[in-house]
Design a protein around this motif. Structure first.
Motif, short mmCIF file in Angstrom:
data_model
loop_
_atom_site.label_atom_id
_atom_site.label_comp_id
_atom_site.label_asym_id
_atom_site.label_seq_id
_atom_site.Cartn_x
_atom_site.Cartn_y
_atom_site.Cartn_z
N THR A 181 -7.25 9.29 -3.21
CA THR A 181 -6.75 7.96 -2.86
C THR A 181 -6.18 8.02 -1.44
OG1 THR A 181 -6.12 7.67 -5.16
CG2 THR A 181 -5.21 6.09 -3.59
N HIS A 182 -6.50 7.04 -0.64
CA HIS A 182 -6.02 7.02 0.75
C HIS A 182 -5.51 5.64 1.12
CE1 HIS A 182 -7.65 10.94 1.78
NE2 HIS A 182 -8.73 10.61 1.10
N LEU A 183 -4.44 5.63 1.91
CA LEU A 183 -4.06 4.40 2.58
C LEU A 183 -5.16 4.10 3.59
CD1 LEU A 183 -0.33 4.95 3.55
CD2 LEU A 183 -1.20 3.07 2.20
N PHE A 229 2.22 1.65 -3.41
CA PHE A 229 1.15 2.19 -4.26
C PHE A 229 1.10 3.72 -4.15
CE2 PHE A 229 -2.97 3.82 -5.21
CZ PHE A 229 -3.54 2.99 -6.17
N MET A 230 1.08 4.21 -2.91
CA MET A 230 0.95 5.66 -2.70
C MET A 230 2.16 6.41 -3.25
SD MET A 230 -2.03 6.01 -1.45
CE MET A 230 -2.10 7.72 -0.92
N ALA A 236 0.84 -1.22 0.00
CA ALA A 236 0.00 0.00 0.00
C ALA A 236 0.87 1.26 0.00
CB ALA A 236 -0.93 -0.02 1.21
N ASP A 237 1.97 1.24 0.79
CA ASP A 237 2.89 2.39 0.77
C ASP A 237 3.52 2.56 -0.61
OD1 ASP A 237 2.71 3.55 3.28
OD2 ASP A 237 4.04 2.06 4.19
N ASN A 269 2.15 9.09 -6.19
CA ASN A 269 2.72 10.43 -6.01
C ASN A 269 3.77 10.76 -7.07
OD1 ASN A 269 1.19 11.07 -3.80
ND2 ASN A 269 2.70 10.32 -2.32
N PHE A 306 -6.25 4.07 -10.84
CA PHE A 306 -6.26 3.28 -9.61
C PHE A 306 -6.22 1.78 -9.94
CE2 PHE A 306 -8.46 0.92 -6.28
CZ PHE A 306 -7.82 1.37 -5.13
N LEU A 325 -7.70 2.87 -0.67
CA LEU A 325 -9.07 3.17 -1.11
C LEU A 325 -9.04 4.29 -2.13
CD1 LEU A 325 -10.99 3.45 2.29
CD2 LEU A 325 -11.08 1.55 0.66
N GLU A 332 -2.77 11.44 1.11
CA GLU A 332 -3.46 11.54 -0.17
C GLU A 332 -2.43 11.62 -1.30
OE1 GLU A 332 -5.94 14.75 -2.71
OE2 GLU A 332 -5.90 15.02 -0.54
N TYR A 350 -1.73 10.00 -12.87
CA TYR A 350 -2.60 9.15 -12.05
C TYR A 350 -3.93 9.87 -11.79
CZ TYR A 350 -4.41 6.79 -7.89
OH TYR A 350 -5.22 6.14 -6.99
#
Lengths: 283, 55
Positions: free
Chosen positions: B40-42, A234-235, A231-232, A239, A252, B32, B48, A244
């Motif tokens: 988008t959020h963890l 992904f973020m 998940a990290d 970024n 997404f 999400l 974000e 995106y």
């Protein structure tokens, strides 16, 4: 006018050009077969204009796409500004791919993706890996096919800056680094030619396997390689993506699929040999 | 039970479900995506996604 087209898959770019110097310089950076005369029968992915707006000393060349201004520049800095202009067009208009600001290399069909901000040592590490036999897909732009999820190559010369130019020349004296330009907004910039292997595979996609977030830190006593949660990762990838947000739901879904395929790590290093050794063990 | 209110609550819940995409990864971390506001959020944080500067 010395208009030309440059075909660096997956994009064909029409260049409306007023500079003979630029034409000659690009001939040093790209294989001859990739630069052709414009063909009126073709539809190009985008058009970049390099036009001389006035005679004189101060930045007479205007680089733009359509009616969108990019930069004014003088003749000495035409090559880096042209290369940045191409990046700008891809990031701004080519939304058939998810585009991530990252270097990408391939071995055995698997792609190593290295997203990082400027100054992290991404391009240096990318150039070293290429010299050590990895196939270069891009030093700047990770393109993800929205349909298949494959990583699409965008092979162009590797942009190196400042101290990294000197270091790479000393580590790899046989490497071809050309068009070194001092005094740009990013300092001194030069371009390392992709390996023959990389040019030959310029249309050969790869499957995402690893994401490494590199950070060069001269004060680092010992190399650290730490696992990053998916998940990290992904973020961080989101970024570092140019589009995106533009792709929204499609972005997404595409990035989720990519993240499911990868193992992600943060690499902090001071010694390039150690970084190389660690990556060879990992990948 | 107020039938109208109950339906409204159901509808609201449906709207929430339909407006959110979730990616749950093998390591049990997840993110999400809100289709409504494109954020988008963890899961469990307020981080974000933002785009980088283009050059």
């Amino acid at each position: 006018m010395t208009d030309f087209a440059i075909h660096t898959a997956p994009f064909s770019v029409l260049v409306a050009n007023h500079s003979n110097k630029l034409t000659a310089a690009l001939a040093e950076l790209y294989p001859a077969e990739l630069i052709t005369r414009p063909n009126p029968q073709l539809i190009y992915d985008f058009c970049l204009q390099v036009q001389r707006k006035w005679a004189g000393w101060g930045r007479p060349f205007h680089v733009s796409s359509g009616d969108q201004h990019f930069r004014m520049t003088d003749s000495a800095q035409l090559v880096p500004v042209f290369e940045w202009g191409v990046n700008w067009c891809v990031a701004s208009y080519q939304h058939q791919f998810l585009a991530i600001h990252a270097a990408v290399l391939e071995r055995d069909g698997k792609a190593l993706i290295m997203p990082a901000p400027p100054g992290s040592g991404k391009s240096t590490l990318c150039a070293v890996l290429m010299q050590e036999g990895w196939r270069l897909l891009s030093d700047e732009m990770c393109l993800v096919d929205l349909v298949s999820g494959a990583i699409v190559p965008y092979v162009r010369p590797v942009s190196l800056k400042n101290q990294s130019l000197t270091l790479l020349q000393s580590w790899y004296p046989q490497a071809q680094i050309r068009q070194i330009t001092a005094g740009t907004t990013k300092g001194t910039v030069g371009y390392m030619l992709p390996s023959k292997h990389s040019w030959a595979g310029m249309q050969q996609t790869a499957t995402a396997a690893w994401v490494i977030f590199p950070q060069y830190n001269a004060a680092q006593q010992q190399l650290t390689l730490s696992k990053v949660s998916q998940a990290d990762a992904f973020m961080h990838l989101a970024n570092n993506s140019f589009n995106y947000a533009v792709l929204a739901e499609q972005g997404f879904i595409s990035l989720s699929r990519l993240t499911e395929q990868i193992d992600a790590y943060r690499l902090e290093y001071a010694c390039i040999e150690q970084a190389l050794s660690e990556l060879n063990k990992l990948c | 039970m107020d039938v109208t209110l109950s339906y409204a609550a159901w509808l609201s819940q449906q709207a929430t479900d339909d407006n959110t995409l979730t990616a749950l990864f093998d390591d049990a971390s997840s993110v999400l995506f809100s289709k409504q506001d494109h954020e988008t959020h963890l899961v469990g944080t307020a981080t974000e996604a933002k785009e980088p500067d283009v050059d």
